[in-house]
Design a protein around this motif. Structure first.
Motif, PDB file in Angstrom:
ATOM      1  N   GLU A  72      14.630  -3.810  -6.112  1.00 12.17           N
ATOM      2  CA  GLU A  72      15.064  -2.736  -5.221  1.00 12.17           C
ATOM      3  C   GLU A  72      14.195  -1.498  -5.384  1.00 12.17           C
ATOM      4  N   SER A  73      13.713  -1.260  -6.592  1.00 16.51           N
ATOM      5  CA  SER A  73      12.868  -0.082  -6.812  1.00 16.51           C
ATOM      6  C   SER A  73      11.523  -0.190  -6.095  1.00 16.51           C
ATOM      7  N   LEU A  74      11.137  -1.411  -5.734  1.00 14.35           N
ATOM      8  CA  LEU A  74       9.844  -1.646  -5.091  1.00 14.35           C
ATOM      9  C   LEU A  74       9.929  -1.676  -3.563  1.00 14.35           C
ATOM     10  N   ILE A  75      11.137  -1.560  -3.035  1.00  9.63           N
ATOM     11  CA  ILE A  75      11.315  -1.616  -1.587  1.00  9.63           C
ATOM     12  C   ILE A  75      10.901  -0.294  -0.956  1.00  9.63           C
ATOM     13  N   TYR A  76      10.148  -0.383   0.109  1.00 11.58           N
ATOM     14  CA  TYR A  76       9.655   0.807   0.803  1.00 11.58           C
ATOM     15  C   TYR A  76      10.646   1.247   1.872  1.00 11.58           C
ATOM     16  N   GLN A  77      11.232   2.416   1.667  1.00  9.84           N
ATOM     17  CA  GLN A  77      12.151   3.033   2.623  1.00  9.84           C
ATOM     18  C   GLN A  77      13.205   2.044   3.115  1.00  9.84           C
TER      19      GLN A  77
ATOM     20  N   GLU B 188       0.816  -1.218   0.000  1.00 12.69           N
ATOM     21  CA  GLU B 188       0.000   0.000   0.000  1.00 12.69           C
ATOM     22  C   GLU B 188       0.852   1.272   0.000  1.00 12.69           C
ATOM     23  N   ASN B 189       2.114   1.145   0.399  1.00 10.33           N
ATOM     24  CA  ASN B 189       3.012   2.295   0.433  1.00 10.33           C
ATOM     25  C   ASN B 189       3.870   2.414  -0.821  1.00 10.33           C
ATOM     26  N   THR B 190       3.665   1.496  -1.779  1.00  7.83           N
ATOM     27  CA  THR B 190       4.506   1.437  -2.973  1.00  7.83           C
ATOM     28  C   THR B 190       3.641   1.645  -4.212  1.00  7.83           C
ATOM     29  N   PRO B 191       3.600   2.858  -4.775  1.00  9.37           N
ATOM     30  CA  PRO B 191       2.712   3.155  -5.906  1.00  9.37           C
ATOM     31  C   PRO B 191       2.875   2.224  -7.091  1.00  9.37           C
ATOM     32  N   ASP B 192       4.101   1.784  -7.379  1.00 11.99           N
ATOM     33  CA  ASP B 192       4.309   0.922  -8.544  1.00 11.99           C
ATOM     34  C   ASP B 192       3.745  -0.479  -8.354  1.00 11.99           C
TER      35      ASP B 192
END
Length: 489
Positions: free
Chosen positions: A81-86, A50-54
């Motif tokens: 890695e681009s999908l990792i949240y913070q 839910e925190n990852t727009p992609d």
């Protein structure tokens, strides 16, 4: 999303600008095919979806849009890695690997090791030179054979000084020469401002080989002023049938010796299996069989699926047997647990989940701060091992849920800390012998048990600790589960 059915056919075509990987049979597989697995797996399971727009279900307007997105990443690792949240603050523990065989072996306790377990440190946060000290040595390894011992100090590898930029690569090699040194405190009892490492001419050549580490490192029963005190240094929640059975047998020895106190040493334990954490906690207690040990919180979609189909699956309960074998539970109302910054995931789960039920006396320093669990996702229709795509060995280990104790306590990002009077860092100049009643942390616990100890806060040589040897393995500090998933998925 309906376009996925068509997408599966589209992705089998060769694209003009596409990278390929080859398996042992030289069968090519496109990067886009693996990227498709990465995105779908993360879209389904990732805790922070839910925190990852992609990862939104409506992220792509068409098959072509999705296809273009996949092809914009030259490596599956880059997409992941681009999908990792913070990454630096919230999700420090999700990983992708290109060799799931090695990952599976690690979860079974098998890895490559020379037997020298260590922590790295520096004298201040601005110091660029890194040093290491040996925390313990695994039996029947190269380090054990060559006389490496707890407390040994080293400053370099292959004659090169360890620094903030090279220490990981130097220590990650299979073969290297360890350059030993001496800790110089300049006769100052607490102040490290003038401390230094003096280089010596001593060195030891070490080689790594495949090794199966038994998580039960030390276990004995101490007779302290007429009190039977069980001591267990447990260094990993490995989760195999063999090691779980051995853990139960160890508690059988404690029980037969009439141990009425337990010191559980988790200071070097990076965590592992959720089931083994439940089992260990049930061995410590026994009087709470069937009660809630912990609950799980998944991403919104999976949480709703579990609550709709099988809400009980979100609850982990205390148990009284392991695969049908009764547990040798001690039925304790108090346990003394030794911790450090290296205590992570399942180690913290034990502390947090036992705390509402019994008196957990934590001694040492603050733990790592990992309250999330992961699972291994494979490139198969249901993301399980059976039916995995034979053309590659990529797998993911994303965070999928966070654990809460029965009181709802979770999100202990900064770790779990001992009470003020129980803070006791390891003193690099006085480590002691593990398992010996005079070893500082064990001695502090015994003093608490016998009632002879006052507040154990004291100054030590507080060097700036960085990482331990387990940190070189990206999946070493995972808390993992093999939970069955809702059929509706």
């Amino acid at each position: 999303m309906k376009y996925f059915k068509a997408l599966i056919l589209i992705l089998t075509l060769a694209f003009l600008t596409i990278s390929c990987f080859e398996d042992d049979d030289d069968t090519p597989i496109s990067t886009s095919d693996i990227n498709d697995f990465v995105w779908k797996g993360m879209n389904t399971f990732y805790l922070y979806k839910e925190n990852t727009p992609d990862l939104a279900n409506n992220r792509f307007s068409s098959d072509n849009d999705y296809n273009s997105y996949l092809n914009s990443f030259s490596k599956p690792e880059n997409l992941f890695e681009s999908l990792i949240y913070q990454r630096q603050t919230v999700d420090r523990f999700s990983w992708i690997v290109d060799d799931y065989i090695a990952l599976e072996q690690f979860f079974s306790g098998i890895s490559t090791s020379n037997g020298m377990e260590y922590k790295t440190f520096r004298f201040s946060s601005t110091d660029t030179n890194i040093y290491g000290y040996v925390t313990y040595v695994l039996p029947n390894t190269d380090a054990a054979a060559k006389g490496v011992t707890r407390g040994d100090i080293f400053y370099g590898i292959n004659g090169t000084q360890l620094t903030t930029t090279n220490y990981r690569s130097l220590l990650d090699q299979n073969n290297y020469i360890v350059n030993l040194g001496n800790y110089n405190d300049n006769n100052t009892p607490d102040n490290i401002n003038d401390d230094s490492i003096t280089e010596s001419s001593q060195s030891v050549s070490l080689s790594k080989s495949q090794y199966t580490e038994n998580p039960i490192f030390i276990n004995n029963v101490l007779d302290v002023a007429g009190t039977k005190v069980a001591y267990l240094m447990y260094n990993g929640f490995t989760g195999t049938e063999q090691f779980n059975a051995e853990l139960n047998d160890t508690f059988g020895v404690f029980k037969n010796a009439n141990a009425t106190e337990l010191v559980l040493d988790l200071r070097y334990n990076p965590g592992g299996s959720v089931y083994t954490a439940i089992m260990l906690s049930s061995l410590i207690t026994g009087q709470f069989n069937g009660d809630v040990f912990s609950t799980e919180q998944w991403n919104d979609e999976l949480q709703q699926a579990f609550e709709s189909e099988d809400p009980e699956a979100l609850i982990n309960r205390f148990i009284n047997n392991n695969e049908g074998t009764p547990l040798n539970s001690l039925n304790l109302n108090k346990v003394y647990i030794l911790t450090s910054r290296s205590s992570a995931s399942a180690s913290e789960l034990v502390i947090n989940s036992l705390d509402p039920y019994i008196d957990v006396v934590q001694i040492g320093t603050t733990t790592s701060g990992k309250y999330q669990a992961s699972t291994t996702l494979y490139d198969s229709p249901n993301f399980r091992r059976n039916g995995a795509n034979p053309s590659h060995t990529y797998a993911m280990q994303p965070l999928i849920f966070k654990s809460l104790n029965i009181d709802g306590v979770t999100d202990y990002f900064d770790g779990l800390s001992p009470e003020t009077g129980n803070v006791l860092p390891e003193d690099i100049n006085n480590l002691g012998v593990l398992g010996n009643i005079s070893e500082p942390l064990l001695a502090a616990a015994i003093a608490k048990i016998t009632g002879t100890g006052r507040s154990i806060n004291k100054k030590t040589r507080s060097v700036d600790f960085l990482e331990d040897s387990k940190d070189l393995l990206p999946f070493a500090k995972n808390m993992y589960t093999d939970k069955k998933l809702p059929a509706g998925l």
